[in-house]
Design a protein around this motif. Sequence first.
Motif: not given
Lengths: 196, 159
Positions: B18-32
């Motif tokens: 869940x945490x990863x999915x949300x972060x992934x959808x709001x980030x521009x790249x892997x670092x973000x």
Amino acid sequence: MEENLNTIELNEMKQQISLLRRKLEKETIVNEKLIRASMQDKLKALKRRSYIECVVGIAAAVLWKFGISSDFNPLFIDFTAFFLFFAVAYEVYSNRMLSAQNYIEGNLVEEARKLNHYKKLARQWYWFSIPIVCIWFCWYLYESYTVHAEQGRFLFIWGLIGGTIGGVIGWNIYRKGRKAINEVIEQIEELTGEKE
Amino acid sequence: MKQEEIEFAQMVRAHKETIYTVCYMFAKDADEVNDLFQEVLINLWSGLGQFRGESKMDTWVYRVSLNTCISSDRKKKQQATVPLTMDINLFEDKDEDTHQIQMLYKRIHQLKPFDRAIVLLWLENMSYEEIAAIVGITVKNVSVRLYRIKEQLKQMSNQ
């Protein structure tokens, strides 16, 4: 109506999100070090910036008042010390709404609003402090010329260069940050039908 | 580790997707994603003691993750973060599964931040009531919003 819209694309998206979850399930993602770092970082991350700004502001004001500036006009010394104290007080005031508690209990709209209010206060501070800093700088040069005439030219040139570079960088950061905030404000207005 | 820390570690592991999915959808790249993930963990840890169980744990994790990602001030984060442990790179891998996930990312990422949050919750089969409570709008507004989002998504597919 929803039935009609639930076309291939939407079902596809549901499948894709399940695929993402399945893929992530197989991954470790978080290690012990990351969890520990997050637990230790709690206070540091949330309060560090404000804390440093307050300590530096107060220390600078005290040092200025009782230390390095003894040759200057007392009015100039008091004005500078007061301005630094005021800046610290404003930072404390504007930061009071940014607590971790908000993230835990508040909803998205509330949180975005609080953040925007915080940014608005920061923006107001820019518009208030920039003219004062400019006036202060001119006053400082005048004081420097009258107290230490030989260093006046040096202070003026380097102050001007530093001020220009700092100003350009600061304005750029401010402009980019503002663009992102405006997007969020627009959406809140759209979602709630209220103007901020 | 103290009991509270053990529980936190268990909770993070149980909800990492869940945490990863949300972060992934709001980030521009892997670092973000890295930065956001750690910021979410810090906020979860800060709030774990106050979680009163009024909502489901998964809903609460969603709430904290979305609040963090929407309100995150990216420029502030210059501090070093501990990297995530992953064998896959969802931004760069070329296999078919990742391609499907990237398609989803592309669609969701074109939406505005709040719409991204709403559609993510909807895709996770949350009820309109749950979505309304997390986002802070009325149930009716959720349904209107979702209708518009779906239209938008359809248009994207037609392009």
